[in-house]
Design a protein around this motif. Sequence first.
Motif, PDB file in Angstrom:
ATOM      1  N   ASP A 235      -4.899  -5.394  -5.559  1.00 49.26           N
ATOM      2  CA  ASP A 235      -5.413  -5.257  -6.927  1.00 49.26           C
ATOM      3  C   ASP A 235      -4.359  -4.646  -7.822  1.00 49.26           C
ATOM      4  O   ASP A 235      -3.812  -3.589  -7.508  1.00 49.26           O
TER       5      ASP A 235
ATOM      6  N   ARG B 152       0.828  -1.211   0.000  1.00 53.92           N
ATOM      7  CA  ARG B 152       0.000   0.000   0.000  1.00 53.92           C
ATOM      8  C   ARG B 152       0.864   1.263   0.000  1.00 53.92           C
ATOM      9  O   ARG B 152       0.694   2.147  -0.844  1.00 53.92           O
TER      10      ARG B 152
ATOM     11  N   SER C 163      -6.930  -4.673   0.078  1.00 48.44           N
ATOM     12  CA  SER C 163      -8.203  -4.885   0.776  1.00 48.44           C
ATOM     13  C   SER C 163      -7.971  -4.950   2.287  1.00 48.44           C
ATOM     14  O   SER C 163      -6.831  -5.027   2.755  1.00 48.44           O
ATOM     15  N   GLU C 164      -9.059  -4.944   3.009  1.00 40.04           N
ATOM     16  CA  GLU C 164      -8.988  -5.282   4.435  1.00 40.04           C
ATOM     17  C   GLU C 164      -8.681  -6.778   4.554  1.00 40.04           C
ATOM     18  O   GLU C 164      -9.062  -7.561   3.675  1.00 40.04           O
TER      19      GLU C 164
ATOM     20  N   LYS D  48      -9.100 -10.594   5.379  1.00 36.46           N
ATOM     21  CA  LYS D  48     -10.289 -11.436   5.396  1.00 36.46           C
ATOM     22  C   LYS D  48      -9.888 -12.818   5.897  1.00 36.46           C
ATOM     23  O   LYS D  48      -9.017 -13.464   5.305  1.00 36.46           O
TER      24      LYS D  48
ATOM     25  N   ARG E 163      -3.616  -0.680  -4.303  1.00 34.07           N
ATOM     26  CA  ARG E 163      -4.867  -0.729  -3.556  1.00 34.07           C
ATOM     27  C   ARG E 163      -4.938  -2.100  -2.881  1.00 34.07           C
ATOM     28  O   ARG E 163      -4.855  -3.133  -3.552  1.00 34.07           O
TER      29      ARG E 163
ATOM     30  N   GLU F 203      -2.290 -12.140  -3.712  1.00 29.44           N
ATOM     31  CA  GLU F 203      -2.928 -12.496  -2.448  1.00 29.44           C
ATOM     32  C   GLU F 203      -1.846 -12.709  -1.407  1.00 29.44           C
ATOM     33  O   GLU F 203      -0.969 -13.552  -1.585  1.00 29.44           O
TER      34      GLU F 203
ATOM     35  N   VAL G  16      -5.111 -10.820   2.383  1.00 25.50           N
ATOM     36  CA  VAL G  16      -5.265  -9.453   1.886  1.00 25.50           C
ATOM     37  C   VAL G  16      -5.119  -9.514   0.367  1.00 25.50           C
ATOM     38  O   VAL G  16      -4.174 -10.135  -0.145  1.00 25.50           O
TER      39      VAL G  16
ATOM     40  N   ARG H 235      -3.881  -9.957  -9.688  1.00 30.68           N
ATOM     41  CA  ARG H 235      -3.963  -9.606  -8.282  1.00 30.68           C
ATOM     42  C   ARG H 235      -2.971 -10.457  -7.506  1.00 30.68           C
ATOM     43  O   ARG H 235      -2.594 -11.549  -7.941  1.00 30.68           O
TER      44      ARG H 235
END
Length: 134
Positions: free
Chosen positions: A47, A23, A31-32, A34, A29, A54, A44, A52
């Motif tokens: 993108d 980030r 994600s939160e 999960k 970008r 992971e 996380v 993407r």
Amino acid sequence: MIGRLNHVAVAVPDLETAAAAYRDALGARVSEPKAEPGHGVTVVFVDLPNSRIELLEPLGDDSPVADFLRRHPAGGMHHLCYQVNDILAARDRLKAKGIRVLGDGEPKTGAHGKPVLFLHPKDFSGTLIELEEA
Ligand code: CO
């Protein structure tokens, strides 16, 4: 048969640190986090314009990612995921070519709610391969 690169998965010892690097340093970008208890990971998603990443942190004692981190304490690339149109047709073709499908050979529901299978790293130059029907 093989389609797009769906994602590259990276095992990480600390999800916050890894997500912050993508980030803040790379400007991606992210994600939160999960939790995916069924897969033994917290994820996380990063993108990218064409795919993407992971970031996978172990969740629970029998996480497959925990094993990986014992061998690679700093983290590292865990698997590549390729899309296929028809996962059962892909599985049957691969098995006919002598490729080892992990587990019982039946697709499981992956992190994106789609059917997935994993292929033995020894059959792909030391790289764990995930197939996702998409
Ligand atoms: Co994956």
